[in-house]
Design a protein around this motif. Structure first.
Motif, short mmCIF file in Angstrom:
data_model
loop_
_atom_site.label_atom_id
_atom_site.label_comp_id
_atom_site.label_asym_id
_atom_site.label_seq_id
_atom_site.Cartn_x
_atom_site.Cartn_y
_atom_site.Cartn_z
N GLY A 252 0.80 -1.23 0.00
CA GLY A 252 0.00 0.00 0.00
C GLY A 252 0.82 1.27 0.00
N SER A 253 2.11 1.18 -0.30
CA SER A 253 2.98 2.36 -0.26
C SER A 253 3.27 2.92 -1.65
N LEU A 254 2.76 2.28 -2.71
CA LEU A 254 3.02 2.75 -4.06
C LEU A 254 2.27 4.07 -4.29
N GLY A 255 2.99 5.07 -4.75
CA GLY A 255 2.41 6.39 -4.97
C GLY A 255 2.56 7.31 -3.78
N GLY A 256 3.16 6.79 -2.68
CA GLY A 256 3.33 7.60 -1.48
C GLY A 256 4.76 8.06 -1.28
N ASP A 257 5.08 8.43 -0.05
CA ASP A 257 6.38 8.97 0.32
C ASP A 257 7.50 7.98 -0.04
N PRO A 258 8.49 8.39 -0.83
CA PRO A 258 9.58 7.48 -1.20
C PRO A 258 10.30 6.88 0.00
N GLU A 259 10.43 7.67 1.08
CA GLU A 259 11.16 7.18 2.25
C GLU A 259 10.39 6.10 3.00
#
Length: 499
Positions: A200-207
């Motif tokens: 669920g982190s795709l499209g969010g904060d790179p870090e």
């Protein structure tokens, strides 16, 4: 004789009381009515359109097929998803399926014409998962990886052409350029997309993204977001939504588990690696990476040292400031990681938890290597003996790769050994489907589609203005030009059409 009598000019008061003092005034009530009708119609159309758009049915289910042509076998993946054009697709539960056949396409290097036939059962499987009326719009792509990358160019292209002939007749949508050998860095990038989609982190904060490490049969891949300035050959810029990711992505050909094990055995036979416990004794190969009692092995420490020598064999050819693995540049390993494929299978075999440390992997490997082979066979009586003989090497190789080469501390808990997050299998084929779906949406969107999705109201206002302007021009063109003149014979003013 009387002078002739000329008509007298009517008094000014009567003239100004004449009902058509302005020739256009006779048309004003009709004109106002016309414009009110047009404006009302435009507003009505806009409201109906907006209402219809808000109640429009959800976009239909989209299907895509990715054929993963790996070194040990070929898998076909059927994906079903939904979502707006340009957005990250959302997989629909129950609409994904996978089937695998062996051997892999690289095994047909001696008879390339037979390669295409190996896809037929896979394609029939896919036809059973996609409705027949959707076949023609469902894209099928074949992406071959490390196994075919190691085949010579001539046989490789003949294998691909054999596959293309079958795919063209499959009933699915296919283009010749969709059957190809992909670079290892693409494979790693697709796997990173799949992992972060599942998390669920795709499209969010790179870090807040998670890196991925894959240990396949012929190659290993590493991909993660890096804050360092990367050499162009290892840098991949990937954009999802409004976020762009600077990825380090690299594939290590011949460093997959099976390829590395085979390379190690060749080195042992050739005596290119010499250690205290690696030698020939009465014509028998002494392999430290075999369990105790199998090929006179059973030395985990020696196996780890031998594996590290294999991994660092090309270190003298390093062209960068620092090379952690042979002659290859690797930046500092940032953030958390998911370790898939043979990383996961080895961890699972030893009964380790998904977040076990490398220290726990090392202790499990030491215990297994030093256990007598007869006891090992009895304990794992239903397992294939050849597979059992490789787990000593697997554990030592993973420690040599992740700790001695990549620099992960032995007590590090940033690595999770798994092939799945929730209900989502983490496979590069999924990432390839997601990337291709979004690329396709972007390419197919014309300027009208872009305006509709970007600012629907603005588009409607522009269309309405054009409609009103057209109506005004038509009314001007059809309206006759009138003028008022004084008729001498009739003795009063009349209104007539202007010439």
């Amino acid at each position: 004789m009387e002078a002739p009598k000329f008509p007298t000019r009517p008094p000014a008061a009567r003239f100004f009381s004449f009902p058509v003092k302005n020739p256009s005034s006779a048309h004003k009530p009709h004109s106002r009515s016309l414009w009110l009708s047009i404006a009302s119609s435009v507003v009505f159309v806009v409201l109906v359109y907006l209402a219809a758009a808000s109640r429009s049915p959800p976009p239909p289910l989209r299907f895509g097929i990715i054929i993963d042509a790996g070194s040990s076998g070929t898998r076909i993946h059927v994906f079903g998803s939904k979502g707006e054009s340009g957005a990250i697709p959302s997989l629909v539960p129950g609409s994904t399926a996978v089937m695998r056949v062996t051997p892999g396409l690289s095994s047909f290097s001696g008879d390339p014409e037979r390669a295409g036939a190996s896809l037929e059962d896979l394609l029939e499987f896919a036809k059973g998962k996609v409705a027949k009326d959707r076949w023609r719009e469902t894209e099928v792509r074949l992406m071959a990886t490390a196994g075919l990358r190691m085949v010579d160019m001539g046989p490789r292209e003949r294998i691909l052409e054999s596959c293309r002939r079958v795919l063209r007749l499959s009933g699915f949508r296919f283009k010749n350029e969709w059957a190809t050998v992909i670079p290892g860095s693409d494979e790693g990038t697709y796997a990173w997309v799949a992992a972060n989609y599942a998390l669920g982190s795709l499209g969010g904060d790179p870090e807040k993204t998670t890196g991925i490490m894959e240990l396949g049969g012929a190659s290993a891949q590493v991909t993660f977001v890096s804050s360092e300035t990367l050499p162009s050959e290892f840098s991949r810029m990937l954009t999802f939504g409004k976020t762009t990711y600077n990825l380090y992505s690299n594939s290590f050909l011949h460093f997959g588990q099976n390829a590395a094990h085979e390379s190690l055995r060749k080195l042992l036979y050739s005596r290119d690696i010499k250690t205290s416990d690696v030698s020939r004794q009465e014509g028998t190969l002494v392999d430290p990476c075999s369990p105790k009692g199998y090929s006179h092995g059973g030395n985990f420490s020696e196996c780890r040292s031998t594996a590290l020598s294999l991994l660092q064999k090309e270190k003298d050819n390093c062209l960068y400031q620092l090379c952690h693995l042979g002659s290859t540049f690797i930046p500092k390993m940032q953030g958390n990681f998911i370790a898939t494929e043979n990383f996961f299978y080895t961890s699972k075999f030893f009964g380790l938890s998904p977040t076990s440390s490398l220290s726990e992997m090392m202790h499990a490997g030491e215990e297994y290597c030093e256990q007598d082979w007869s006891k090992t066979k009895k304990k794992y009586h239903s397992a294939d003996e050849e597979d059992l003989s490789r787990y000593c090497f697997s554990a030592a190789y993973i420690v040599a790769l992740l700790h001695d080469s990549f620099g992960f501390p032995l007590d590090d808990k940033r690595i999770e050994y798994t092939n799945q997050v929730g209900d989502v299998e983490i496979e590069w084929a999924l990432g390839a489907y997601l990337v291709q779906s979004m690329t396709k949406s972007s390419e197919n969107a014309d300027w009208v589609t872009a305006m509709i999705h970007g600012d629907l109201v603005l588009l409607l206002l522009v269309a309405s203005a054009l409609l009103v302007l057209t109506a005004w021009l038509v009314s001007k063109w059809r309206r006759p030009r009138m003028k008022t003149i004084y008729d001498l014979e009739k003795g009063h003013y009349i209104i007539t059409r202007a010439s």
